[in-house]
Design an enzyme around this catalytic site. Structure first.
Site, PDB file in Angstrom:
ATOM      1  N   GLY A  67       8.848  -1.306  -1.318  1.00  0.00           N
ATOM      2  CA  GLY A  67       8.144  -0.551  -2.258  1.00  0.00           C
ATOM      3  C   GLY A  67       7.791   0.775  -1.488  1.00  0.00           C
ATOM      4  O   GLY A  67       7.510   0.925  -0.298  1.00  0.00           O
ATOM      5  N   GLU A  68       7.551   2.006  -2.273  1.00  0.00           N
ATOM      6  CA  GLU A  68       7.193   3.204  -2.080  1.00  0.00           C
ATOM      7  C   GLU A  68       5.751   3.115  -2.650  1.00  0.00           C
ATOM      8  O   GLU A  68       5.490   3.230  -3.711  1.00  0.00           O
ATOM      9  CB  GLU A  68       7.799   4.529  -2.534  1.00  0.00           C
ATOM     10  CG  GLU A  68       7.329   5.760  -2.563  1.00  0.00           C
ATOM     11  CD  GLU A  68       6.805   6.327  -1.225  1.00  0.00           C
ATOM     12  OE1 GLU A  68       7.556   6.263  -0.428  1.00  0.00           O
ATOM     13  OE2 GLU A  68       5.638   6.323  -1.269  1.00  0.00           O
ATOM     14  N   CYS A  71      16.657   4.348  -0.139  1.00  0.00           N
ATOM     15  CA  CYS A  71      16.868   4.852   1.164  1.00  0.00           C
ATOM     16  C   CYS A  71      17.947   4.145   1.809  1.00  0.00           C
ATOM     17  O   CYS A  71      17.954   2.965   1.591  1.00  0.00           O
ATOM     18  CB  CYS A  71      15.537   4.666   2.023  1.00  0.00           C
ATOM     19  SG  CYS A  71      14.210   5.523   1.672  1.00  0.00           S
ATOM     20  N   GLU A  83       7.303 -10.148  -0.842  1.00  0.00           N
ATOM     21  CA  GLU A  83       7.203 -10.562   0.665  1.00  0.00           C
ATOM     22  C   GLU A  83       6.144  -9.823   1.267  1.00  0.00           C
ATOM     23  O   GLU A  83       5.874  -8.554   1.194  1.00  0.00           O
ATOM     24  CB  GLU A  83       8.665 -10.403   1.281  1.00  0.00           C
ATOM     25  CG  GLU A  83       9.652 -11.455   0.414  1.00  0.00           C
ATOM     26  CD  GLU A  83      11.136 -11.189   0.931  1.00  0.00           C
ATOM     27  OE1 GLU A  83      11.187 -10.441   2.038  1.00  0.00           O
ATOM     28  OE2 GLU A  83      11.924 -11.682   0.439  1.00  0.00           O
TER      29      GLU A  83
HETATM   30  S1  SF4 Z   1      11.113   0.401   0.437  1.00  0.00           S
HETATM   31 FE1  SF4 Z   1      10.486   2.190   1.779  1.00  0.00          FE
HETATM   32  S2  SF4 Z   1      12.376   2.547   3.091  1.00  0.00           S
HETATM   33 FE2  SF4 Z   1      12.974   1.072   1.540  1.00  0.00          FE
HETATM   34  S3  SF4 Z   1      13.921   2.186  -0.069  1.00  0.00           S
HETATM   35 FE3  SF4 Z   1      11.682   2.179  -0.662  1.00  0.00          FE
HETATM   36  S4  SF4 Z   1      10.772   3.993   0.270  1.00  0.00           S
HETATM   37 FE4  SF4 Z   1      12.769   3.763   1.311  1.00  0.00          FE
END
Ligand code: SF4
Length: 409
Positions: free
Chosen positions: A211-212, A165, A140
């Site tokens: 994603g991270e 998270c 997305e």
């Molecule tokens: S997308 Fe960002 S906020 Fe969501 S779990 Fe991953 S690191 Fe954490």
């Protein structure tokens, strides 16, 4: 690093605002179906072909030379892909290239990494694009128009996320896949291609989708360098922001190798709370994260990190938190972004009331900090910060809530 997510209406737009590979007489339906080319057709075209949007300019130049053409022709190809408002998406759109060169590209290269599956519109005008990847998963991307003439594209860097998270919908998915450089770059290209006529220039890119980003750092650094190339997409490095939950070694590498902006999702003022809501803190705690930023940012001129702080009622929004936050960021050139929490199905947190966010902000301002409050955008289509993705049946487990916060939840 997901922003929080929004709800959306199905997409509808005029043919005149949509650029596709087909002729200018195409109807909106035909245009959308072109963009939604079946995965099977897309697969035939890729095979062992070179993926052009996965290359930075010097790699493209080398590839063109290796195919027996002049490296100078690489710049014309680069401009077809990224510059001159061309954003070529298929071989028919490689306008202005010499016939032999174009024939070679048609035979040996693929221009396209993503297929548009759907576009949703939130009540505030925010758009969410669902892209299918060649191998099936969906990612997305969110386009956020702003009244002040700024339009931001929020790109994803992974399918799902491993960071878990606790306040994030994407985090429920776990990590399914890293995105390739081409899959990341093409989100920004599509944003310009689909929405420049309607919104004007797409000016900003934030890596705050699914994603991270630093968990996929090689592809993220390369994709961001393609985005800021001044002969191509030409985003200002200050307007390309990569957001992390706090992977310290990768954060150091990014600050050394990239001139793009950095955001750190902080969200807590004690290790106790951060260990719970952001488990990455158990590996890289607040002291290490903030100490590293303090050291590294001394070496960079005119550079400020953006700290993001999602306000969770009864968890991290007390006035004591505000005072601790002032202390924690001392000596770090920074701005603070307070973000209203966007609830999603199965979420255990509640948003902090607006009045309390303002009170919290005022304490920070009195403490000498620069503070912004980010209003929720696109939440009626699950496009807001932290709402992206579709966890499905398999979901990561929620962590045990520390006893003293059980009442707040
Ligand atoms: S997308 Fe960002 S906020 Fe969501 S779990 Fe991953 S690191 Fe954490």
């Amino acid at each position: 690093m997901a922003a929080q997510a929004l709800p959306f209406l199905r997409w509808s737009r005029s043919a005149s605002t949509l650029r596709a590979c087909s002729s200018s007489t195409a109807t909106p339906h035909r245009l959308l179906s072109t963009l939604r080319r079946p995965a099977a057709a897309a697969r035939c075209e890729s095979g062992s072909k070179a993926m052009l949007k996965g290359m930075d300019f010097s790699e493209l130049e080398n590839w063109v030379r290796a195919q027996g053409f002049r490296p100078g022709q690489a710049m014309m190809l680069w401009k077809c892909l990224y510059g001159n408002n061309a954003w070529a998406h298929c071989h028919d759109e490689l306008v202005g290239l010499n016939k032999d060169f174009r024939k070679m590209i048609t035979e040996r290269a693929d221009l396209k990494a993503l297929t548009v599956k759907d576009i949703l519109t939130a009540s505030d005008g925010t758009r969410k694009i669902l892209f299918s990847l060649e191998d099936g998963p969906v990612i997305e991307t969110v386009i956020i128009p702003c009244a002040r003439g700024r339009t931001t594209v929020c790109v994803s860097s992974q399918v799902g996320c491993a960071m878990n998270c606790q306040f994030c919908f994407t985090g429920r998915m776990g990590l399914r896949k890293h995105l390739s450089t081409a899959e990341i770059v093409e989100q920004a290209v599509f944003a310009r291609r689909l929405f420049s006529d309607e919104f004007g220039a797409i000016t900003n890119v934030v890596f705050m989708g699914m994603g991270e980003p630093f968990h996929n750092i090689d592809n993220v650094i390369k994709a961001s360098s393609i985005m800021v190339d001044d002969q191509g997409l030409h985003f200002s490095p200050r307007k390309v922001t990569v957001s992390t939950s706090g992977l310290v070694p990768q954060l150091k590498r990014f600050l050394h190798e990239s001139n793009c902006s950095l955001a750190v999702s902080l969200n807590a003022t004690t290790d106790e709370v951060r260990n719970w809501i952001m488990p990455i803190n158990r590996k890289y705690n607040l002291n290490l994260l903030l100490g590293t930023l303090r050291e590294e940012l001394c070496l960079k001129k005119n550079y400020r990190v953006l700290f993001e702080y999602v306000m969770l009622s009864g968890v991290n929004d007390s006035m004591d938190d505000a005072k601790r936050l002032i202390e924690l960021v001392q000596g770090i050139p920074c701005k603070i972004n307070l973000i209203s929490f966007n609830p999603h199905s199965g979420s255990q947190f509640k948003p902090t009331p607006d009045e309390k966010i303002i009170e919290f902000r005022n304490v920070l301002i009195q403490g000498g900090l620069t503070v912004f409050v980010r209003l929720s955008r696109g939440d009626d289509q699950m496009a807001a910060c932290g709402q992206l993705g579709e966890p499905g049946d398999y979901q990561l487990p929620l962590l045990r809530v520390p006893e003293k916060f059980q009442v707040a939840l």
